[in-house]
Write an enzyme that holds these catalytic residues in place. Structure first.
Site, PDB file in Angstrom:
ATOM      1  N   GLN A 154     -33.497 -58.298 -27.448  1.00 61.61           N
ATOM      2  CA  GLN A 154     -34.168 -57.104 -26.937  1.00 61.61           C
ATOM      3  C   GLN A 154     -34.225 -55.975 -27.951  1.00 61.61           C
ATOM      4  O   GLN A 154     -34.674 -54.881 -27.643  1.00 61.61           O
ATOM      5  CB  GLN A 154     -33.520 -56.637 -25.630  1.00 61.61           C
ATOM      6  CG  GLN A 154     -32.137 -56.064 -25.757  1.00 61.61           C
ATOM      7  CD  GLN A 154     -31.475 -55.901 -24.403  1.00 61.61           C
ATOM      8  OE1 GLN A 154     -31.166 -56.872 -23.729  1.00 61.61           O
ATOM      9  NE2 GLN A 154     -31.248 -54.664 -23.979  1.00 61.61           N
ATOM     10  N   ARG A 206     -25.188 -44.955 -26.196  1.00 62.76           N
ATOM     11  CA  ARG A 206     -25.741 -44.358 -27.421  1.00 62.76           C
ATOM     12  C   ARG A 206     -25.388 -42.877 -27.566  1.00 62.76           C
ATOM     13  O   ARG A 206     -25.631 -42.297 -28.620  1.00 62.76           O
ATOM     14  CB  ARG A 206     -27.256 -44.546 -27.456  1.00 62.76           C
ATOM     15  CG  ARG A 206     -27.658 -46.001 -27.657  1.00 62.76           C
ATOM     16  CD  ARG A 206     -29.154 -46.168 -27.805  1.00 62.76           C
ATOM     17  NE  ARG A 206     -29.510 -47.482 -28.297  1.00 62.76           N
ATOM     18  CZ  ARG A 206     -29.969 -48.482 -27.538  1.00 62.76           C
ATOM     19  NH1 ARG A 206     -30.118 -48.312 -26.243  1.00 62.76           N
ATOM     20  NH2 ARG A 206     -30.274 -49.644 -28.073  1.00 62.76           N
ATOM     21  N   LEU A 240     -18.375 -49.754 -22.701  1.00 70.80           N
ATOM     22  CA  LEU A 240     -18.485 -49.305 -21.309  1.00 70.80           C
ATOM     23  C   LEU A 240     -18.123 -47.832 -21.143  1.00 70.80           C
ATOM     24  O   LEU A 240     -17.178 -47.343 -21.749  1.00 70.80           O
ATOM     25  CB  LEU A 240     -17.558 -50.155 -20.423  1.00 70.80           C
ATOM     26  CG  LEU A 240     -17.841 -51.647 -20.438  1.00 70.80           C
ATOM     27  CD1 LEU A 240     -16.882 -52.376 -19.495  1.00 70.80           C
ATOM     28  CD2 LEU A 240     -19.285 -51.954 -20.056  1.00 70.80           C
ATOM     29  N   HIS A 299     -21.402 -47.574 -16.433  1.00 66.74           N
ATOM     30  CA  HIS A 299     -21.158 -49.003 -16.201  1.00 66.74           C
ATOM     31  C   HIS A 299     -20.065 -49.183 -15.151  1.00 66.74           C
ATOM     32  O   HIS A 299     -20.163 -50.041 -14.272  1.00 66.74           O
ATOM     33  CB  HIS A 299     -20.662 -49.685 -17.481  1.00 66.74           C
ATOM     34  CG  HIS A 299     -21.598 -49.606 -18.650  1.00 66.74           C
ATOM     35  ND1 HIS A 299     -21.316 -48.883 -19.788  1.00 66.74           N
ATOM     36  CD2 HIS A 299     -22.806 -50.189 -18.865  1.00 66.74           C
ATOM     37  CE1 HIS A 299     -22.299 -49.023 -20.660  1.00 66.74           C
ATOM     38  NE2 HIS A 299     -23.222 -49.804 -20.125  1.00 66.74           N
TER      39      HIS A 299
HETATM   40  P1  AMP Z   1     -26.319 -51.400 -21.004  1.00 66.30           P
HETATM   41  O1  AMP Z   1     -24.949 -51.806 -21.413  1.00 66.30           O
HETATM   42  O2  AMP Z   1     -26.774 -50.124 -21.630  1.00 66.30           O
HETATM   43  O3  AMP Z   1     -27.307 -52.516 -21.108  1.00 66.30           O
HETATM   44  O4  AMP Z   1     -26.228 -51.068 -19.452  1.00 66.30           O
HETATM   45  C1  AMP Z   1     -25.747 -52.014 -18.529  1.00 66.30           C
HETATM   46  C2  AMP Z   1     -26.066 -51.551 -17.139  1.00 66.30           C
HETATM   47  O5  AMP Z   1     -25.453 -50.288 -16.893  1.00 66.30           O
HETATM   48  C3  AMP Z   1     -27.576 -51.346 -16.927  1.00 66.30           C
HETATM   49  O6  AMP Z   1     -27.930 -51.821 -15.643  1.00 66.30           O
HETATM   50  C4  AMP Z   1     -27.726 -49.867 -17.033  1.00 66.30           C
HETATM   51  O7  AMP Z   1     -28.833 -49.371 -16.327  1.00 66.30           O
HETATM   52  C5  AMP Z   1     -26.421 -49.380 -16.426  1.00 66.30           C
HETATM   53  N1  AMP Z   1     -26.127 -48.019 -16.862  1.00 66.30           N
HETATM   54  C6  AMP Z   1     -26.103 -47.558 -18.135  1.00 66.30           C
HETATM   55  N2  AMP Z   1     -25.867 -46.233 -18.147  1.00 66.30           N
HETATM   56  C7  AMP Z   1     -25.746 -45.847 -16.857  1.00 66.30           C
HETATM   57  C8  AMP Z   1     -25.506 -44.601 -16.191  1.00 66.30           C
HETATM   58  N3  AMP Z   1     -25.339 -43.463 -16.869  1.00 66.30           N
HETATM   59  N4  AMP Z   1     -25.455 -44.582 -14.841  1.00 66.30           N
HETATM   60  C9  AMP Z   1     -25.630 -45.733 -14.135  1.00 66.30           C
HETATM   61  N5  AMP Z   1     -25.849 -46.932 -14.696  1.00 66.30           N
HETATM   62  C10 AMP Z   1     -25.914 -46.995 -16.032  1.00 66.30           C
END
Ligand code: AMP
Length: 462
Positions: free
Chosen positions: A236, A362, A208, A212
Site C-alpha cells: 500500500q 505519523r 500503536l 489503535h
Molecule cells: P494503521 O496502523 O494506521 O493502519 O491503523 C490501523 C487501524 O487503526 C485503522 O483501522 C485505522 O483507521 C485505526 N486508527 C488509526 N488512528 C486512529 C485514531 N486516531 N482513532 C481511531 N482509529 C484509528
C-alpha cells in the site's frame, strides 16, 4: 455484549500489597465483570480522607483498572465490597488497607445515592488515582467535568508527583499477562482453530497509539478472543513514500496489547503474506476512486489485498477499523459486501489528542511547530461542521469555509471535501449525514482527518 466501561481504583498497604492487588483483580475479573486493562502499580504515602499524607502509616500501592460490565452501579459496588470483605478489610478509619476498592466512574452516569456517588467525589484531587487512571484511559471524559482524565492529571499540583512512583507492572491475572505472539501462518491457524468465539480482529501497521488501542478495547469488550495483526504492508506504499521510515515499535506494542489483554498478535513477515510468485490483487473501484485513491494510485489496491488476505486467514466474527481513515473504512466495507466475507465490519470513532489532533502513527514525525500547523486541519473540519450546525447546506460554501481556515494557516492541502461516508462521493447539498474530510501536508508528512458534519443515524457511533 454491550457492556459499559467502568473504572475501579485499587489500593493496599498490608503485608504484601502487590499480591493483595493481584488477588483482588483476579476476583474482580469473573462472571459478568471483565477486567479490560490495568495500570502499573504506583507507590505513595498513605493519604487520609481529608487529603493529608500520613507518614506514620505504611506506603500504599495503588492502581486503576478498566472493567466492562452490564451491572448497575449499585451491583458493581456490591461486587467491590464483597471482594474487600473476603480479603478481611475492616472499615474502621485506621491506616491499614488490606485492600481498598473504589468505584470511580461507570460510563457517563452521574449517581448520588447513599454510599454511592459517581463519579467518585474525591477522585479528581488524588494523584494516586489520576496518575494510573491517565495511564490506561487518558481520554476518558470524567462525567460532569467536560475534561479527560489526562487533563485532570496534568492539573495536579507539581508537588504531588515526585512522591508517587510507578513500582511494578500491572498485576493482571497470570494467564493473560503476556499476549501470544504468532509469527507465521502455521501458528496463526493453530491459534484460530482453538480460539473461542466470537473472534475479533484488529488489523494495524503497528506503532500503536490510543486510537489503535481504542479498537482493541472495543474488541475486548465485544469478543471472547481478540487478535491484533501488526504488518507494515509494502503493497500500500508507493515508491518514494515512507515505507522504510514507517515507525516500528514491536516491543512497546506487545506490552500495550498485553496490558489490554488482547489474546494474540499476528506479526507475519512480508514473504509470509506475499511469497515468491504472488501475483493476484484485489482492485477496488467505487469508494476507492476519489480522494486518497486519486492522490495515491495503487494504495487501496494494496489495502484491499492485504485485508482480504487477513480476513481469509483469521476469519473474524468482527473486525475493527477506525473512522480516522474514513475512505479506507468505506473501501473495506465495500470489499466486505462485494466479495461476501463473513462476520461484521465495525468502524470506531476517531481518537484525538487533547488539542484535537487525530492520533496517528505519523504524528511522531512532527516537531512542535509542525504539530501546531497540523492542528489547522481539525480546525478547518470543525469550521465546516459549525457551518452545517448553523444551517448552511450548500456543499461548496461549506468547503470554502474550511479552505479559508487552511489558507489562514498557509498549509499545503491535497483536498478538503464534503463527502458521503459510504460512497465517498462529493455532497453538493447536506440533507443527510456527511463527512468533512481532508488531507494536508506538513513538511514531508501527509495528515488525514475527517469529522461528521451531520451526525449519522444513532449518533456518533463511528
Ligand atoms: P494503521 O496502523 O494506521 O493502519 O491503523 C490501523 C487501524 O487503526 C485503522 O483501522 C485505522 O483507521 C485505526 N486508527 C488509526 N488512528 C486512529 C485514531 N486516531 N482513532 C481511531 N482509529 C484509528
Amino acid at each position: 455484549m454491550t457492556a459499559d466501561v467502568a473504572y475501579v481504583a485499587l489500593g493496599a498497604n498490608g503485608a504484601d500489597p502487590p499480591a493483595a492487588l493481584a488477588e483482588a483483580l483476579a476476583s474482580l475479573d469473573s462472571g459478568d465483570v471483565r477486567v479490560a486493562a490495568c495500570a502499573r502499580l504506583y507507590v505513595g504515602p498513605f493519604v487520609d480522607a481529608d487529603g493529608t499524607a500520613r507518614h506514620d502509616a505504611a506506603p500504599v500501592w495503588n492502581t486503576v483498572a478498566e472493567v466492562r460490565t452490564d451491572r448497575t452501579p449499585r451491583a458493581l459496588l456490591e461486587r467491590l465490597l464483597a471482594i474487600e470483605a473476603a480479603a478481611g478489610r475492616v472499615r474502621d478509619g485506621g491506616t491499614e488497607r488490606t485492600i481498598d476498592l473504589d468505584l470511580l466512574a461507570l460510563g457517563d452516569r452521574r449517581v448520588v445515592e447513599p454510599q454511592l456517588t459517581l463519579p467518585h467525589p474525591r477522585c479528581l484531587g488524588r494523584p494516586f488515582v489520576l496518575r494510573p487512571w491517565a495511564e490506561i484511559a487518558p481520554r476518558y471524559v470524567v462525567p460532569g467535568t467536560a475534561a479527560p482524565v489526562i487533563a485532570h492529571a496534568d492539573a495536579l499540583p507539581g508537588a504531588a508527583a515526585p512522591r508517587l512512583r510507578p513500582a511494578a507492572p500491572a498485576p493482571l491475572p497470570a494467564h493473560t499477562a503476556d499476549v501470544v505472539m504468532l509469527e507465521d501462518t502455521e501458528a496463526l491457524c493453530a491459534w484460530r482453530a482453538s480460539a473461542p468465539g466470537p473472534v475479533g480482529v484488529v488489523p494495524t501497521m503497528g506503532a500503536l497509539h490510543d486510537g489503535h488501542l481504542a479498537l482493541v478495547r472495543r474488541a475486548r469488550a465485544e469478543c471472547a478472543s481478540v487478535l491484533v495483526t501488526l504488518f507494515v504492508n509494502p503493497l500500500q506504499f508507493a515508491p518514494g513514500e515512507d515505507l522504510a521510515r514507517y515507525p516500528r515499535t514491536l516491543e512497546a506494542d506487545r506490552r500495550a496489547l498485553s496490558r489490554l489483554r488482547a489474546d494474540a498478535v499476528y506479526v507475519p513477515a512480508p514473504d509470509d503474506l506475499y511469497p515468491e510468485g504472488f501475483a493476484t490483487y484485489v482492485e477496488p473501484e467505487g469508494a476507492a476512486q476519489g480522494y486518497e485513491g486519486a492522490e495515491r494510485p495503487g494504495h487501496f489496491r494494496g489495502v484491499a489485498t492485504v485485508v482480504a488476505k487477513l480476513w481469509q486467514r483469521t476469519r473474524p466474527d468482527r473486525s475493527y477499523f477506525g473512522r480516522k481513515d474514513a475512505q479506507q473504512a468505506a473501501v473495506l466495507r465495500q470489499l466486505h459486501r462485494d466479495l461476501d466475507f463473513g462476520g461484521r465490519v465495525v468502524v470506531c470513532p476517531t481518537v484525538r489528542d487533547v488539542d484535537g489532533l487525530a492520533l496517528s502513527s505519523r504524528n511522531r514525525y512532527l516537531d512542535d511547530d509542525q504539530r501546531r500547523l497540523a492542528l489547522s486541519l481539525s480546525r478547518a473540519l470543525e469550521v465546516m461542521a459549525r457551518r452545517v450546525a448553523e444551517g448552511e447546506t450548500d456543499g461548496r460554501r461549506i468547503e470554502a469555509a474550511g479552505h479559508a481556515e487552511l489558507d489562514g494557516a498557509a498549509v499545503p492541502t491535497d483536498y478538503l471535501a464534503l463527502v458521503d461516508a459510504e460512497r465517498m462521493t462529493p455532497v453538493a447539498r447536506v440533507t443527510a449525514p456527511a463527512l468533512a474530510m481532508g488531507v494536508i501536508r506538513v513538511g514531508a508528512t501527509r495528515l488525514l482527518d475527517n469529522r461528521w458534519v451531520a451526525p449519522p443515524p444513532g449518533g456518533h457511533a463511528g
